[in-house]
Design an enzyme around this catalytic site. Structure first.
Site, PDB file in Angstrom:
ATOM      1  N   SER A 234      45.392  41.267  38.760  1.00  0.00           N
ATOM      2  CA  SER A 234      44.208  41.876  37.759  1.00  0.00           C
ATOM      3  C   SER A 234      44.596  43.121  37.309  1.00  0.00           C
ATOM      4  CB  SER A 234      43.062  41.710  38.173  1.00  0.00           C
ATOM      5  OG  SER A 234      42.489  43.076  38.428  1.00  0.00           O
ATOM      6  N   LYS A 235      44.431  43.448  35.796  1.00  0.00           N
ATOM      7  CA  LYS A 235      44.872  44.501  35.517  1.00  0.00           C
ATOM      8  C   LYS A 235      44.041  45.772  35.840  1.00  0.00           C
ATOM      9  CE  LYS A 235      42.945  43.676  30.944  1.00  0.00           C
ATOM     10  NZ  LYS A 235      43.125  43.355  29.687  1.00  0.00           N
ATOM     11  N   ARG A 236      42.774  45.456  36.365  1.00  0.00           N
ATOM     12  CA  ARG A 236      41.708  46.485  36.970  1.00  0.00           C
ATOM     13  C   ARG A 236      42.511  46.882  38.461  1.00  0.00           C
ATOM     14  NH1 ARG A 236      38.874  43.341  34.629  1.00  0.00           N
ATOM     15  NH2 ARG A 236      38.492  42.024  36.497  1.00  0.00           N
ATOM     16  N   ARG A 237      43.001  46.074  39.016  1.00  0.00           N
ATOM     17  CA  ARG A 237      43.334  46.186  40.350  1.00  0.00           C
ATOM     18  C   ARG A 237      44.959  46.573  40.593  1.00  0.00           C
ATOM     19  NH1 ARG A 237      40.636  41.720  42.880  1.00  0.00           N
ATOM     20  NH2 ARG A 237      42.521  40.633  41.968  1.00  0.00           N
TER      21      ARG A 237
END
Ligand code: GLU
Length: 469
Positions: A234-237
């Site tokens: 995921s791009k947040r993680r």
């Protein structure tokens, strides 16, 4: 039949490594089948699209080896809006779709439970088009939808479990499910190779193909890409942007080799193979359907191998963006006072064997191009002990007396300075390294001093000496 495949990214963010993997697989498949690879930018989510994301996709594809000319297009989904609306109208007029003005709350109030899908309330109520009226596809009550998938066999979905889904919103705009199908139809796509995340959409989309009277494509849902905790990247993680890897100094060749190993491997236990071998050996139907682990450590190791395999001149060239800020890669926050191409060429072979990503060139060679070294204070404190000042004095005296300023003489001279004090070479050279380069680790010290030259070496050791008691 000519095989036609497509890669259809949405320009809503940085270009995801999983997307790059799908693009490469599509591209290779088209090549192997003597087919056509189409690039389509799915730009109809007006709220989230940005032109710079489209630019980013095109340049990232180019970097990974899929340049303009190697695909048909790019087409833009927005250009096909007329077709999307026409298809929606056709489905309505043929009775395969109907209008509905229910909100989620309406459905919930009727069914008295958690929202579990649309209840078909408007199926036969004859509501006409109008503002706020969404168009829903009438899914069959019986039977099954069998998806032919090159990787997953024949996933089968019970039609009665597929709700009457929306194909055009209350403002008349078609949704992704429909636009994507209509585009594939108009572009004559025969094989849809895309990420597993879309598999739940596939039975709905296949029903649309059937309802529009066109034979559906063959599907291939390539495995989801996960991190070391087996979570979907995921791009947040996670670091997911292809551009981030490029800017850190991953080589395109290493990257695309690694991406192709997500769920597949070449013959004979090999992993690092020439691209032509991959183009030749890759088989879409051999891709493992299980989640594919994106192992950044392994990618790093791969990249190191690719770096070491470069001819030195290419390595020197490849490092330029990080050293001189030239090229399209955003340079790191570091500016040389004066870059010296000859000095770099002299140390490049030493650096080439030591770094895993090109941006690591900077801490290895910055001391050569700065007026004074960037002293890492923690390294200084750790290294400079009682006696270091006296040791540096002795080093200066011995170095001043050197006839020939070469690595070998420097080494034997400093070794002798240490021996007089009962010190091994490692202990002797540590304070000199920190004084001259600012760091405790780096390229072989004596070669570095040779390239740095007598004047600058002595000036730096003297400057460090002044800081010591
Ligand atoms: N635009 C979709 C996405 O980026 C692609 C859908 C597809 O490949 O069919 O996820």
């Amino acid at each position: 039949m000519t095989v036609r495949v497509r890669f259809a990214p949405s320009p809503t963010g940085m270009f995801h490594v999983g997307g790059a993997r799908s693009a490469l697989q599509n591209w290779i498949y088209a090549k192997q089948q003597g087919g056509v690879f189409v690039l389509r930018i799915e730009d109809t989510d007006a709220a989230r699209n940005k032109p710079e994301w489209t630019e980013g996709i095109l340049s990232a594809l180019d970097w990974i080896g899929i340049s303009r000319g190697s695909y048909e297009g790019p087409y833009f989904q927005s250009e096909n809006a007329g077709e999307h609306r026409a298809a929606a109208t056709r489905l309505y007029e043929s009775g395969r779709a109907y209008y509905c003005d229910c909100t989620r709350e309406d459905v919930q109030a009727r069914t008295g439970s958690q929202y579990q899908g649309y209840d078909g309330y408007h199926r036969d109520r004859g509501l006409g088009p109008g503002p706020g009226h969404a168009l829903r596809f009438r899914t069959p009550d019986e039977g099954v939808t069998v998806v032919v998938d090159l990787i997953r066999g024949e996933p089968t979905f019970e039609n009665k479990l597929i709700e009457d889904f929306v194909i055009a919103r209350g403002d008349g705009s078609p949704v992704f499910l429909l636009a994507n199908v209509v585009d594939d139809m108009t572009m004559g796509i025969t094989h849809v190779i895309r990420a597993e995340e879309h598999l739940p959409n596939t039975p709905k989309q296949q029903l649309l193909w059937d309802a529009l009277g066109v034979k559906p494509p063959v599907w291939a849902h390539v495995p989801v890409v996960v991190n070391e905790k087996r979570q979907k990247l995921s791009k947040r993680r996670d670091k997911v942007a292809l551009e981030a890897y490029r800017d850190e100094g991953y080589l395109a060749g290493a990257m695309r080799n690694y991406l192709m190993l997500l769920g597949w491997a070449p013959s004979g236990d090999r992993e690092i193979v020439p691209w032509l071998v991959i183009e030749d050996e890759f088989r879409l139907d051999e891709v493992n359907p299980s989640p594919a682990f994106f192992d950044e450590k392994k990618l790093r190791a791969f990249n190191g191998e690719y770096i070491r395999a470069l001819p030195v001149a290419e390595f020197v060239e490849a490092c330029q963006p990080w050293l001189t800020g030239t090229g399209t890669i955003a340079p790191p926050p570091w500016q040389p006072d004066e870059f010296d191409a000859d000095a770099f060429a002299a140390v490049a072979p030493l650096a080439q064997t030591r770094i895993a990503v090109l941006s690591e060139i900077v801490p290895n060679v910055d001391f050569l191009f700065l007026a004074s070294p960037m002293i890492d204070e923690a390294a200084w404190t750790k290294t400079m002990k009682d006696g270091s000042g006296e040791l540096l004095d002795a080093a200066v005296t011995a170095f001043e007396a050197l006839e020939s300023w070469d690595a070998e003489s420097l080494k034997s001279t400093l070794e002798a300075v240490g021996a007089e004090r009962g010190l091994k070479l490692g202990k002797t050279q540590a304070p000199v390294r920190v004084a001259v380069t600012g760091r405790t680790v780096g390229l072989p010290l004596f070669e570095s001093l040779e390239v740095l030259g007598r004047e600058r070496t002595l000036t730096r050791i003297r400057a460090a000496r002044l800081r010591l008691p």
